[in-house]
Write a protein that holds these residues in place. Sequence first.
Motif, PDB file in Angstrom:
ATOM      1  N   GLU A 257      33.517  94.905  -2.847  1.00 34.25           N
ATOM      2  CA  GLU A 257      33.173  93.926  -1.814  1.00 34.25           C
ATOM      3  C   GLU A 257      32.002  94.398  -0.963  1.00 34.25           C
ATOM      4  O   GLU A 257      31.210  93.585  -0.499  1.00 34.25           O
ATOM      5  N   ALA A 258      31.876  95.690  -0.760  1.00 33.27           N
ATOM      6  CA  ALA A 258      30.715  96.208  -0.023  1.00 33.27           C
ATOM      7  C   ALA A 258      29.430  95.947  -0.814  1.00 33.27           C
ATOM      8  O   ALA A 258      28.417  95.519  -0.242  1.00 33.27           O
ATOM      9  N   LEU A 259      29.484  96.195  -2.119  1.00 35.10           N
ATOM     10  CA  LEU A 259      28.305  95.942  -2.951  1.00 35.10           C
ATOM     11  C   LEU A 259      27.993  94.448  -3.043  1.00 35.10           C
ATOM     12  O   LEU A 259      26.827  94.054  -3.021  1.00 35.10           O
ATOM     13  N   ARG A 260      29.032  93.623  -3.123  1.00 36.39           N
ATOM     14  CA  ARG A 260      28.813  92.174  -3.123  1.00 36.39           C
ATOM     15  C   ARG A 260      28.202  91.727  -1.800  1.00 36.39           C
ATOM     16  O   ARG A 260      27.293  90.894  -1.768  1.00 36.39           O
ATOM     17  N   SER A 261      28.714  92.265  -0.699  1.00 35.62           N
ATOM     18  CA  SER A 261      28.190  91.902   0.624  1.00 35.62           C
ATOM     19  C   SER A 261      26.722  92.277   0.739  1.00 35.62           C
ATOM     20  O   SER A 261      25.915  91.520   1.293  1.00 35.62           O
ATOM     21  N   LYS A 262      26.373  93.434   0.208  1.00 32.37           N
ATOM     22  CA  LYS A 262      24.969  93.864   0.222  1.00 32.37           C
ATOM     23  C   LYS A 262      24.101  92.862  -0.534  1.00 32.37           C
ATOM     24  O   LYS A 262      23.006  92.514  -0.092  1.00 32.37           O
ATOM     25  N   LEU A 263      24.595  92.368  -1.671  1.00 33.73           N
ATOM     26  CA  LEU A 263      23.847  91.378  -2.455  1.00 33.73           C
ATOM     27  C   LEU A 263      23.672  90.070  -1.688  1.00 33.73           C
ATOM     28  O   LEU A 263      22.608  89.448  -1.730  1.00 33.73           O
ATOM     29  N   VAL A 264      24.714  89.674  -0.977  1.00 40.83           N
ATOM     30  CA  VAL A 264      24.637  88.432  -0.191  1.00 40.83           C
ATOM     31  C   VAL A 264      23.670  88.611   0.975  1.00 40.83           C
ATOM     32  O   VAL A 264      22.810  87.751   1.208  1.00 40.83           O
ATOM     33  N   LEU A 265      23.787  89.715   1.685  1.00 42.63           N
ATOM     34  CA  LEU A 265      22.911  89.953   2.832  1.00 42.63           C
ATOM     35  C   LEU A 265      21.452  90.090   2.422  1.00 42.63           C
ATOM     36  O   LEU A 265      20.551  89.708   3.167  1.00 42.63           O
ATOM     37  N   ALA A 266      21.221  90.614   1.222  1.00 46.82           N
ATOM     38  CA  ALA A 266      19.853  90.737   0.708  1.00 46.82           C
ATOM     39  C   ALA A 266      19.367  89.434   0.085  1.00 46.82           C
ATOM     40  O   ALA A 266      18.240  89.369  -0.409  1.00 46.82           O
ATOM     41  N   LYS A 267      20.232  88.429   0.112  1.00 42.32           N
ATOM     42  CA  LYS A 267      19.935  87.110  -0.455  1.00 42.32           C
ATOM     43  C   LYS A 267      19.630  87.177  -1.961  1.00 42.32           C
ATOM     44  O   LYS A 267      18.893  86.359  -2.499  1.00 42.32           O
ATOM     45  N   ALA A 268      20.223  88.174  -2.616  1.00 40.68           N
ATOM     46  CA  ALA A 268      20.053  88.312  -4.066  1.00 40.68           C
ATOM     47  C   ALA A 268      20.968  87.351  -4.822  1.00 40.68           C
ATOM     48  O   ALA A 268      20.656  86.958  -5.952  1.00 40.68           O
ATOM     49  N   ILE A 269      22.078  86.970  -4.174  1.00 42.19           N
ATOM     50  CA  ILE A 269      23.007  86.024  -4.791  1.00 42.19           C
ATOM     51  C   ILE A 269      23.748  85.299  -3.673  1.00 42.19           C
ATOM     52  O   ILE A 269      24.148  85.923  -2.681  1.00 42.19           O
ATOM     53  N   PRO A 270      23.917  83.984  -3.800  1.00 44.20           N
ATOM     54  CA  PRO A 270      24.687  83.255  -2.776  1.00 44.20           C
ATOM     55  C   PRO A 270      26.160  83.686  -2.800  1.00 44.20           C
ATOM     56  O   PRO A 270      26.710  84.030  -3.851  1.00 44.20           O
ATOM     57  N   ALA A 271      26.783  83.642  -1.655  1.00 45.07           N
ATOM     58  CA  ALA A 271      28.174  84.085  -1.526  1.00 45.07           C
ATOM     59  C   ALA A 271      29.135  83.292  -2.401  1.00 45.07           C
ATOM     60  O   ALA A 271      30.186  83.807  -2.789  1.00 45.07           O
ATOM     61  N   ASN A 272      28.776  82.077  -2.731  1.00 44.66           N
ATOM     62  CA  ASN A 272      29.687  81.246  -3.530  1.00 44.66           C
ATOM     63  C   ASN A 272      29.406  81.313  -5.034  1.00 44.66           C
ATOM     64  O   ASN A 272      29.926  80.514  -5.792  1.00 44.66           O
TER      65      ASN A 272
END
Length: 135
Positions: free
Chosen positions: A23-38
Motif C-alpha cells: 500500500e505504501a508503494l501504491r500510494s507513492k504511485l498515486v501521489l506521483a500521478k503514475a496511476i489513478p487510485a481507482n
Amino acid sequence: MTPTATALAGFIAWSLFLLVLMEALRSKLVLAKAIPANEFRPDNANLSPFMQRLARAHANCVEGLPIFGGLMLVAVVTGNSAITDPLAYVFLSARILQSVIHLGSLSALAVTLRFAAFAVQMAVGIYWAVRLVAA
C-alpha cells in the motif's frame, strides 16, 4: 509467550508488513500521478513485476493464515503448544523465506527454492494437524 504464540504473531506481523509495503508503494504511485487510485487490480497485474510478486506473496500469506495460523491458535487455546512449539520458528522462518524469495525472483531456481520453503511449511502443518487431532 510460547514459541507458538510468538510465531503466530510473527506470521500475522509478516502478512501485515507485506500489505503495508504494497500500500505504501501504491500510494507513492498515486501521489506521483503514475496511476489513478481507482485503477489498481487486486493482483497488481497492471503494475511492475515486483508489485505483482508482492501482491502474490501477500496473498500466499493470507491464504495460509487460516490453515497454519489456525493450527497454532488451536494449540495455544487448547494448551497443546508443546506440540507446535518445537517447530514454530522453523515454520515462521520458512514462511518468511518463501516470501522473500518470491519478492526477489521468478527464476527456475527461485521457484524451486520457494517451493521447498512451502514444502517445509506443509510438512510442519501436517505434523501439527495429526498430533493435535490425536491429542
